[in-house]
Scaffold this motif. Sequence first.
Motif, PDB file in Angstrom:
ATOM      1  N   LEU A 120       0.826  -1.205   0.000  1.00 31.53           N
ATOM      2  CA  LEU A 120       0.000   0.000   0.000  1.00 31.53           C
ATOM      3  C   LEU A 120       0.856   1.250   0.000  1.00 31.53           C
ATOM      4  CD1 LEU A 120      -2.786  -1.117   2.488  1.00 31.53           C
ATOM      5  CD2 LEU A 120      -2.886  -1.064  -0.004  1.00 31.53           C
ATOM      6  N   LEU A 121       1.950   1.227   0.760  1.00 29.36           N
ATOM      7  CA  LEU A 121       2.868   2.360   0.781  1.00 29.36           C
ATOM      8  C   LEU A 121       3.527   2.538  -0.586  1.00 29.36           C
ATOM      9  CD1 LEU A 121       4.137   4.612   2.416  1.00 29.36           C
ATOM     10  CD2 LEU A 121       5.837   2.984   3.227  1.00 29.36           C
ATOM     11  N   LEU A 122       3.876   1.448  -1.234  1.00 21.88           N
ATOM     12  CA  LEU A 122       4.456   1.518  -2.577  1.00 21.88           C
ATOM     13  C   LEU A 122       3.494   2.196  -3.537  1.00 21.88           C
ATOM     14  CD1 LEU A 122       6.672   0.695  -4.652  1.00 21.88           C
ATOM     15  CD2 LEU A 122       5.383  -1.419  -4.964  1.00 21.88           C
TER      16      LEU A 122
ATOM     17  N   VAL B 261      10.369 -15.966  -8.856  1.00 21.59           N
ATOM     18  CA  VAL B 261       9.487 -15.268  -7.923  1.00 21.59           C
ATOM     19  C   VAL B 261      10.143 -15.310  -6.551  1.00 21.59           C
ATOM     20  CG1 VAL B 261       7.239 -15.275  -6.766  1.00 21.59           C
ATOM     21  CG2 VAL B 261       7.402 -15.880  -9.193  1.00 21.59           C
ATOM     22  N   VAL B 262      10.251 -14.145  -5.918  1.00 24.60           N
ATOM     23  CA  VAL B 262      10.802 -14.057  -4.570  1.00 24.60           C
ATOM     24  C   VAL B 262       9.697 -13.594  -3.632  1.00 24.60           C
ATOM     25  CG1 VAL B 262      12.514 -12.967  -3.074  1.00 24.60           C
ATOM     26  CG2 VAL B 262      13.111 -13.515  -5.450  1.00 24.60           C
ATOM     27  N   ALA B 263       9.433 -14.388  -2.602  1.00 20.83           N
ATOM     28  CA  ALA B 263       8.466 -14.026  -1.565  1.00 20.83           C
ATOM     29  C   ALA B 263       9.261 -13.653  -0.318  1.00 20.83           C
ATOM     30  CB  ALA B 263       7.515 -15.175  -1.283  1.00 20.83           C
ATOM     31  N   LEU B 264       9.095 -12.421   0.090  1.00 18.88           N
ATOM     32  CA  LEU B 264       9.797 -11.925   1.274  1.00 18.88           C
ATOM     33  C   LEU B 264       8.974 -12.171   2.525  1.00 18.88           C
ATOM     34  CD1 LEU B 264      10.914  -8.458  -0.112  1.00 18.88           C
ATOM     35  CD2 LEU B 264      12.324 -10.509   0.130  1.00 18.88           C
ATOM     36  N   ASN B 265       9.655 -12.519   3.614  1.00 15.17           N
ATOM     37  CA  ASN B 265       8.973 -12.539   4.901  1.00 15.17           C
ATOM     38  C   ASN B 265       8.537 -11.109   5.197  1.00 15.17           C
ATOM     39  OD1 ASN B 265      11.128 -14.803   5.084  1.00 15.17           O
ATOM     40  ND2 ASN B 265       9.750 -15.256   6.787  1.00 15.17           N
ATOM     41  N   SER B 266       7.290 -10.922   5.566  1.00 21.10           N
ATOM     42  CA  SER B 266       6.852  -9.603   6.006  1.00 21.10           C
ATOM     43  C   SER B 266       7.659  -9.216   7.232  1.00 21.10           C
ATOM     44  CB  SER B 266       5.356  -9.625   6.349  1.00 21.10           C
ATOM     45  OG  SER B 266       5.152 -10.418   7.518  1.00 21.10           O
ATOM     46  N   ASP B 267       7.579  -7.976   7.639  1.00 18.33           N
ATOM     47  CA  ASP B 267       8.309  -7.549   8.837  1.00 18.33           C
ATOM     48  C   ASP B 267       7.918  -8.395  10.042  1.00 18.33           C
ATOM     49  OD1 ASP B 267       9.616  -5.629   7.344  1.00 18.33           O
ATOM     50  OD2 ASP B 267       8.377  -3.964   8.064  1.00 18.33           O
ATOM     51  N   ALA B 268       6.614  -8.647  10.204  1.00 17.31           N
ATOM     52  CA  ALA B 268       6.142  -9.433  11.349  1.00 17.31           C
ATOM     53  C   ALA B 268       6.662 -10.866  11.269  1.00 17.31           C
ATOM     54  CB  ALA B 268       4.620  -9.419  11.406  1.00 17.31           C
ATOM     55  N   SER B 269       6.612 -11.455  10.096  1.00 17.81           N
ATOM     56  CA  SER B 269       7.116 -12.815   9.916  1.00 17.81           C
ATOM     57  C   SER B 269       8.613 -12.877  10.177  1.00 17.81           C
ATOM     58  CB  SER B 269       6.808 -13.288   8.490  1.00 17.81           C
ATOM     59  OG  SER B 269       7.375 -14.549   8.226  1.00 17.81           O
ATOM     60  N   ALA B 270       9.357 -11.885   9.699  1.00 16.02           N
ATOM     61  CA  ALA B 270      10.812 -11.845   9.909  1.00 16.02           C
ATOM     62  C   ALA B 270      11.145 -11.748  11.396  1.00 16.02           C
ATOM     63  CB  ALA B 270      11.422 -10.679   9.139  1.00 16.02           C
ATOM     64  N   LYS B 271      10.394 -10.950  12.129  1.00 15.37           N
ATOM     65  CA  LYS B 271      10.651 -10.794  13.567  1.00 15.37           C
ATOM     66  C   LYS B 271      10.459 -12.118  14.310  1.00 15.37           C
ATOM     67  CE  LYS B 271       9.854  -5.873  14.162  1.00 15.37           C
ATOM     68  NZ  LYS B 271      11.277  -5.582  14.265  1.00 15.37           N
ATOM     69  N   ARG B 272       9.525 -12.930  13.844  1.00 11.84           N
ATOM     70  CA  ARG B 272       9.256 -14.218  14.496  1.00 11.84           C
ATOM     71  C   ARG B 272      10.364 -15.240  14.248  1.00 11.84           C
ATOM     72  NH1 ARG B 272       4.038 -13.060  12.495  1.00 11.84           N
ATOM     73  NH2 ARG B 272       4.251 -14.642  10.864  1.00 11.84           N
TER      74      ARG B 272
ATOM     75  N   ASN C 185      12.852  -2.324   6.272  1.00  6.34           N
ATOM     76  CA  ASN C 185      11.444  -2.729   6.297  1.00  6.34           C
ATOM     77  C   ASN C 185      11.071  -3.473   5.016  1.00  6.34           C
ATOM     78  OD1 ASN C 185      10.326  -0.882   4.253  1.00  6.34           O
ATOM     79  ND2 ASN C 185      10.725   0.735   5.733  1.00  6.34           N
ATOM     80  N   GLU C 186       9.904  -4.079   5.028  1.00  8.75           N
ATOM     81  CA  GLU C 186       9.490  -4.943   3.923  1.00  8.75           C
ATOM     82  C   GLU C 186       9.400  -4.212   2.585  1.00  8.75           C
ATOM     83  OE1 GLU C 186       4.677  -5.118   4.663  1.00  8.75           O
ATOM     84  OE2 GLU C 186       5.968  -6.316   5.964  1.00  8.75           O
ATOM     85  N   LEU C 187       8.984  -2.963   2.581  1.00  8.88           N
ATOM     86  CA  LEU C 187       8.916  -2.221   1.327  1.00  8.88           C
ATOM     87  C   LEU C 187      10.315  -1.968   0.781  1.00  8.88           C
ATOM     88  CD1 LEU C 187       7.447  -0.706  -0.903  1.00  8.88           C
ATOM     89  CD2 LEU C 187       7.430   1.304   0.583  1.00  8.88           C
ATOM     90  N   ASP C 188      11.236  -1.540   1.627  1.00  8.21           N
ATOM     91  CA  ASP C 188      12.607  -1.294   1.178  1.00  8.21           C
ATOM     92  C   ASP C 188      13.254  -2.589   0.678  1.00  8.21           C
ATOM     93  OD1 ASP C 188      12.377   1.380   1.813  1.00  8.21           O
ATOM     94  OD2 ASP C 188      13.414   1.200   3.733  1.00  8.21           O
ATOM     95  N   ARG C 189      13.014  -3.689   1.367  1.00 14.05           N
ATOM     96  CA  ARG C 189      13.565  -4.970   0.932  1.00 14.05           C
ATOM     97  C   ARG C 189      12.970  -5.388  -0.412  1.00 14.05           C
ATOM     98  NH1 ARG C 189      12.015  -8.929   4.455  1.00 14.05           N
ATOM     99  NH2 ARG C 189      10.671  -7.596   5.711  1.00 14.05           N
ATOM    100  N   ALA C 190      11.680  -5.141  -0.609  1.00 16.88           N
ATOM    101  CA  ALA C 190      11.027  -5.495  -1.878  1.00 16.88           C
ATOM    102  C   ALA C 190      11.566  -4.651  -3.025  1.00 16.88           C
ATOM    103  CB  ALA C 190       9.515  -5.320  -1.754  1.00 16.88           C
TER     104      ALA C 190
END
Length: 174
Positions: free
Chosen positions: A5-7, A70-81, A92-97
């Motif tokens: 959404l931010l993108l 296709v690359v699926a990134l762990n969301s920020d919440a998933s990465a923290k876990r 953050n997930e947007l910058d990583r994407a």
Amino acid sequence: MAGFLLLKLIMSFSTFTPPFFNKIVSRTQILQATAQLAKPLVFTNGVFDVLHRGHVSYLAQAKSLGASLVVALNSDASAKRLGKGPDRPLNNELDRAIMMASLECVDLVTWFDEDTPLEIIQEIKPNILVKGGDYNMSQLKEGQWIEANGGKAFALSFVEGYSTTQLIKKIRSS
């Protein structure tokens, strides 16, 4: 995904939007987007927090196994876990994407919020699953699912001496 959404918001206000931003799709768009990609479809996932030589070598090798990556990134919440530390991910997930989408070998980028990518793999049904060399593909549920459905699962070797965790330790000790 907040990052997607931010993108879209950034793209709507920018006078220049890099073409690679179009490689970033939301989870709700992933099935339609992957249907348009050349096959065989290669899938990988991870945090990819701080891109380094090991990552880009791994991604280029993954792409060489098929026609599209296709690359699926762990969301920020998933990465923290994942337990890599309270301050991870650093980006953050947007910058990583955005960083991931800028790579020539990557055809599509999305996120997943679950602990594993099994759900998104079952949704898009890639032909090939690729993970880093520290995984035993026959023990991963996603590896088992891919192979049970006619695909192939590969663990690619790491580029020795390159790890985000080690890079962060090196920076902090400087």
